[in-house]
Design a protein around this motif. Structure first.
Motif, PDB file in Angstrom:
ATOM      1  N   LEU A   1       1.456   6.887  -6.883  1.00 44.57           N
ATOM      2  CA  LEU A   1       0.394   7.818  -7.244  1.00 44.57           C
ATOM      3  C   LEU A   1       0.820   9.259  -7.013  1.00 44.57           C
ATOM      4  O   LEU A   1       0.544  10.148  -7.830  1.00 44.57           O
ATOM      5  N   VAL A   2       1.503   9.512  -5.871  1.00 43.46           N
ATOM      6  CA  VAL A   2       1.963  10.876  -5.599  1.00 43.46           C
ATOM      7  C   VAL A   2       2.953  11.330  -6.663  1.00 43.46           C
ATOM      8  O   VAL A   2       2.912  12.467  -7.167  1.00 43.46           O
ATOM      9  N   ALA A   3       3.906  10.440  -7.046  1.00 42.66           N
ATOM     10  CA  ALA A   3       4.899  10.809  -8.054  1.00 42.66           C
ATOM     11  C   ALA A   3       4.261  11.052  -9.407  1.00 42.66           C
ATOM     12  O   ALA A   3       4.678  11.924 -10.175  1.00 42.66           O
TER      13      ALA A   3
ATOM     14  N   VAL B   1       0.837  -1.219   0.000  1.00 42.83           N
ATOM     15  CA  VAL B   1       0.000   0.000   0.000  1.00 42.83           C
ATOM     16  C   VAL B   1       0.855   1.245   0.000  1.00 42.83           C
ATOM     17  O   VAL B   1       0.571   2.226  -0.693  1.00 42.83           O
ATOM     18  N   LEU B   2       1.974   1.218   0.746  1.00 43.16           N
ATOM     19  CA  LEU B   2       2.858   2.383   0.790  1.00 43.16           C
ATOM     20  C   LEU B   2       3.502   2.638  -0.578  1.00 43.16           C
ATOM     21  O   LEU B   2       3.599   3.779  -1.041  1.00 43.16           O
TER      22      LEU B   2
ATOM     23  N   LEU C   1       4.358  15.314  -9.052  1.00 41.44           N
ATOM     24  CA  LEU C   1       5.695  15.736  -9.490  1.00 41.44           C
ATOM     25  C   LEU C   1       5.678  16.477 -10.821  1.00 41.44           C
ATOM     26  O   LEU C   1       6.410  17.460 -10.992  1.00 41.44           O
ATOM     27  N   PRO C   2       4.889  16.085 -11.834  1.00 45.22           N
ATOM     28  CA  PRO C   2       4.857  16.893 -13.070  1.00 45.22           C
ATOM     29  C   PRO C   2       4.384  18.315 -12.851  1.00 45.22           C
ATOM     30  O   PRO C   2       4.828  19.239 -13.520  1.00 45.22           O
ATOM     31  N   LYS C   3       3.468  18.508 -11.888  1.00 41.98           N
ATOM     32  CA  LYS C   3       2.999  19.868 -11.619  1.00 41.98           C
ATOM     33  C   LYS C   3       4.072  20.716 -10.974  1.00 41.98           C
ATOM     34  O   LYS C   3       4.073  21.946 -11.106  1.00 41.98           O
ATOM     35  N   LEU C   4       4.990  20.087 -10.256  1.00 43.35           N
ATOM     36  CA  LEU C   4       6.067  20.830  -9.603  1.00 43.35           C
ATOM     37  C   LEU C   4       7.265  21.063 -10.513  1.00 43.35           C
ATOM     38  O   LEU C   4       8.248  21.686 -10.110  1.00 43.35           O
ATOM     39  N   GLY C   5       7.188  20.565 -11.761  1.00 35.28           N
ATOM     40  CA  GLY C   5       8.293  20.786 -12.700  1.00 35.28           C
ATOM     41  C   GLY C   5       9.259  19.650 -12.782  1.00 35.28           C
ATOM     42  O   GLY C   5      10.282  19.757 -13.459  1.00 35.28           O
TER      43      GLY C   5
END
Length: 215
Positions: free
Chosen positions: A48-50, A41-42, A54-58
């Motif tokens: 999912l977070v990556a 699960v981790l 991450l694309p939104k943060l550049g």
């Protein structure tokens, strides 16, 4: 009680623990699935977070569509910058000066000396070469008369007589090799004979055959 007699193996001390092949079956260890599920699960949450944030943060991994789009947008500017020095170099080339261009009426300067055909290579006339004279006509004494003319001009005479070869249609001067061509031309001018033939058939350097119509 059994019907068989007791033996030494039936004597088991009452105070000792049981021994032999009989063992109490122990419970098989159970695998704990809780830690494995927690790790799965981790890992899923981190993926999912990556993928989402991450694309939104550049931050984008190498080879992603974002980098491909960025390189495609930058390529026109790079090509424009590469073409700019070429355009500047072409504009920097000096144009032809009309004042230095020769006009149609002016002659262009030539370098070097013009080549002239050497005149000394032509073989000189050698009147010491023997000249044979043959009469190929029905006129009697024609060969003797022509031989006197040739001798009077300074030539050395060879055989003089009647022609016994193929009947001639006109007068011909035969010369043996290119070195005798000048002699044949000189005799042709002397006797007014224009037909000159290079032939190795004769043993003499120059042979004059008088044909019909010779004057």
């Amino acid at each position: 009680m059994t019907k068989y007699a007791r033996d030494e193996f039936d004597k088991v001390p009452e105070t000792s623990s049981r021994q032999g092949v009989h063992r109490v079956a122990s419970d098989a260890p159970r695998r704990r699935l809780g830690p494995i599920l927690a790790v799965g699960v981790l890992a899923l949450a981190i993926g999912l977070v990556a993928f989402l944030f991450l694309p939104k943060l550049g931050f984008a991994p190498t080879g992603s569509p974002l980098l491909a789009a960025g390189s495609a947008q930058e390529s026109p500017s790079a090509s424009a910058s590469a073409e700019a020095p070429q355009t500047a170099s072409q504009s920097a080339e000096p144009s032809a000066d009309p004042s230095t261009t020769p006009s149609a009426g002016e002659a262009l300067p030539t370098t070097g000396t013009p080549s002239t055909a050497p005149e000394d290579d032509a073989p000189a006339v050698d009147k010491s070469q023997p000249v044979a004279v043959y009469n190929g006509t029905t006129t009697a004494g024609l060969a003797g008369r022509v031989s006197n003319t040739v001798s009077a001009d300074g030539w050395t005479l060879g055989p003089v007589g009647n022609w016994g070869g193929t009947p001639q249609k006109s007068s011909v001067i035969y010369y043996n090799g290119a070195e005798q061509k000048a002699n044949a031309e000189a005799l042709g001018e002397l006797l007014n004979i224009t037909s000159l033939v290079d032939s190795a058939e004769f043993q003499q350097p120059v042979v004059v055959v008088l044909g019909p119509g010779f004057q």
